[in-house]
Motif scaffolding. Structure first.
Motif, PDB file in Angstrom:
ATOM      1  N   GLY A 180     -74.869  -8.265 -69.546  1.00  0.00           N
ATOM      2  CA  GLY A 180     -75.476  -6.936 -69.245  1.00  0.00           C
ATOM      3  C   GLY A 180     -75.412  -6.274 -70.810  1.00  0.00           C
ATOM      4  N   LEU A 181     -75.464  -5.039 -70.664  1.00  0.00           N
ATOM      5  CA  LEU A 181     -75.555  -4.151 -71.809  1.00  0.00           C
ATOM      6  C   LEU A 181     -74.175  -3.612 -72.391  1.00  0.00           C
ATOM      7  N   GLU A 182     -72.876  -3.733 -71.821  1.00  0.00           N
ATOM      8  CA  GLU A 182     -71.742  -3.347 -72.178  1.00  0.00           C
ATOM      9  C   GLU A 182     -71.655  -3.484 -73.595  1.00  0.00           C
ATOM     10  N   ASP A 183     -70.639  -2.674 -74.192  1.00  0.00           N
ATOM     11  CA  ASP A 183     -70.354  -2.895 -75.451  1.00  0.00           C
ATOM     12  C   ASP A 183     -69.742  -4.393 -75.595  1.00  0.00           C
ATOM     13  N   ILE A 184     -70.080  -5.101 -76.467  1.00  0.00           N
ATOM     14  CA  ILE A 184     -69.750  -6.514 -76.605  1.00  0.00           C
ATOM     15  C   ILE A 184     -68.101  -6.768 -77.060  1.00  0.00           C
ATOM     16  N   ASP A 185     -67.494  -5.812 -77.496  1.00  0.00           N
ATOM     17  CA  ASP A 185     -66.115  -5.908 -77.817  1.00  0.00           C
ATOM     18  C   ASP A 185     -65.431  -5.564 -76.675  1.00  0.00           C
ATOM     19  N   VAL A 186     -66.021  -4.877 -75.589  1.00  0.00           N
ATOM     20  CA  VAL A 186     -65.252  -4.526 -74.243  1.00  0.00           C
ATOM     21  C   VAL A 186     -65.459  -5.657 -73.472  1.00  0.00           C
ATOM     22  N   LEU A 187     -66.404  -6.146 -73.623  1.00  0.00           N
ATOM     23  CA  LEU A 187     -66.767  -7.545 -72.575  1.00  0.00           C
ATOM     24  C   LEU A 187     -65.977  -8.518 -73.329  1.00  0.00           C
ATOM     25  N   LYS A 188     -65.892  -8.818 -74.374  1.00  0.00           N
ATOM     26  CA  LYS A 188     -65.083  -9.883 -74.764  1.00  0.00           C
ATOM     27  C   LYS A 188     -63.586  -9.588 -74.227  1.00  0.00           C
ATOM     28  N   ALA A 189     -63.067  -8.624 -74.542  1.00  0.00           N
ATOM     29  CA  ALA A 189     -61.698  -8.279 -74.135  1.00  0.00           C
ATOM     30  C   ALA A 189     -61.459  -8.412 -72.976  1.00  0.00           C
ATOM     31  N   VAL A 190     -62.433  -8.111 -71.819  1.00  0.00           N
ATOM     32  CA  VAL A 190     -62.303  -8.082 -70.361  1.00  0.00           C
ATOM     33  C   VAL A 190     -62.178  -9.561 -70.014  1.00  0.00           C
ATOM     34  N   PHE A 191     -63.042 -10.407 -70.811  1.00  0.00           N
ATOM     35  CA  PHE A 191     -62.986 -12.036 -70.577  1.00  0.00           C
ATOM     36  C   PHE A 191     -61.709 -12.574 -70.985  1.00  0.00           C
ATOM     37  N   GLN A 192     -61.321 -11.922 -72.177  1.00  0.00           N
ATOM     38  CA  GLN A 192     -59.853 -12.645 -72.690  1.00  0.00           C
ATOM     39  C   GLN A 192     -58.954 -12.439 -71.737  1.00  0.00           C
ATOM     40  N   GLU A 193     -58.935 -11.082 -71.068  1.00  0.00           N
ATOM     41  CA  GLU A 193     -57.744 -10.907 -70.400  1.00  0.00           C
ATOM     42  C   GLU A 193     -57.692 -11.997 -69.169  1.00  0.00           C
ATOM     43  N   ALA A 194     -58.972 -12.370 -68.578  1.00  0.00           N
ATOM     44  CA  ALA A 194     -58.904 -13.148 -67.719  1.00  0.00           C
ATOM     45  C   ALA A 194     -58.552 -14.564 -68.037  1.00  0.00           C
ATOM     46  N   PHE A 195     -59.059 -14.937 -69.349  1.00  0.00           N
ATOM     47  CA  PHE A 195     -58.667 -16.307 -69.671  1.00  0.00           C
ATOM     48  C   PHE A 195     -57.144 -16.174 -69.959  1.00  0.00           C
ATOM     49  N   ASP A 196     -56.408 -15.207 -70.277  1.00  0.00           N
ATOM     50  CA  ASP A 196     -54.982 -15.122 -70.785  1.00  0.00           C
ATOM     51  C   ASP A 196     -54.231 -15.190 -69.472  1.00  0.00           C
ATOM     52  N   PHE A 197     -54.552 -14.444 -68.301  1.00  0.00           N
ATOM     53  CA  PHE A 197     -54.060 -14.587 -66.730  1.00  0.00           C
ATOM     54  C   PHE A 197     -54.244 -16.134 -66.511  1.00  0.00           C
ATOM     55  N   ALA A 198     -55.246 -16.848 -66.439  1.00  0.00           N
ATOM     56  CA  ALA A 198     -55.274 -18.043 -66.197  1.00  0.00           C
ATOM     57  C   ALA A 198     -54.574 -18.806 -66.807  1.00  0.00           C
ATOM     58  N   GLU A 199     -54.283 -18.775 -68.094  1.00  0.00           N
ATOM     59  CA  GLU A 199     -53.421 -19.814 -69.050  1.00  0.00           C
ATOM     60  C   GLU A 199     -51.965 -19.727 -68.575  1.00  0.00           C
TER      61      GLU A 199
END
Length: 211
Positions: A180-199
């Motif tokens: 979507g149209l969210e701020d890309i840095d915010v979007l990356k941070a949200v995805f990174q948080e999920a990756f960190d959790f899964a790892e």
């Protein structure tokens, strides 16, 4: 160069973007070999059920479609690049990486590679952990002004996952992302948080290995 005789487009998605109506379009190419025959047939079989007030809303929503599509394209490209750096990710299915030659034949110079991508993981359990923790809207549509994520293969082919995987090579735990149209840095941070959790989570295979 004639590409297609008929183009069918969903106007519910990014053309509208606001998730407040249902619409679609069919376009016939006047350069197509079957144009006249198709035009006659369409006049007979097509029924216009498009409500007048929906048409007004669609027209209003579509006024910003060029700007919205451009930003969604750019966000998707940046997010795809970010995803390729993640250790849990086996492959990012995105035209820039997977069907580049074919896509570039038709992509306009100012165009992008679309706002839709899929993530394939090395490990199915990690894919589940990532998806469950990912703090974005989960939904079956795409092209909204906000990012939507869903496990597409499981929803579309739940009773035939083995066939889809063995015969067509499609990972059962593929995660589809409509950016979507969210701020890309915010979007990356949200995805990174999920990756960190899964790892950080231990999956069954790791438990067996430790034993």
């Amino acid at each position: 160069m004639l590409i297609a005789d008929i183009i069918v487009t969903s106007l519910t998605k990014i053309f509208s973007g606001f998730s407040d109506l249902l619409a679609g379009s069919i376009t016939l190419s006047p350069r197509g070999k079957f144009y006249q025959a198709l035009k006659v047939k369409m006049a007979v079989v097509c029924e216009d059920y498009f409500w007048c007030e929906d048409a007004q809303v669609l027209e209003k929503n579509s006024r910003t479609v060029v700007e919205r599509a451009s930003k969604a394209n750019r966000n998707a490209e940046l997010l795809a690049e970010f995803l390729t750096t993640q250790p849990l990710v086996k492959q990012v299915h995105y035209p820039k990486y997977t069907t580049t030659e074919q896509y570039n034949k038709f992509k306009k110079p100012e165009g992008g590679y679309g706002s839709l991508l899929s993530i394939e993981f090395h490990n199915n359990d990690k894919a589940v952990q990532f998806y469950d923790f990912l703090k974005v809207v989960k939904g079956v549509s795409l092209g909204t002004n906000f990012t939507l994520v869903l496990p597409f293969v499981i929803l579309a082919h739940y009773k035939e996952l083995d066939v889809v995987s063995s015969e067509y090579g499609v990972a059962s735990h593929l995660v589809r992302v409509a950016v979507g149209l969210e701020d890309i840095d915010v979007l990356k941070a949200v995805f990174q948080e999920a990756f960190d959790f899964a790892e950080s989570k231990v999956c069954p295979e790791q438990v067996i290995a430790m034993k």
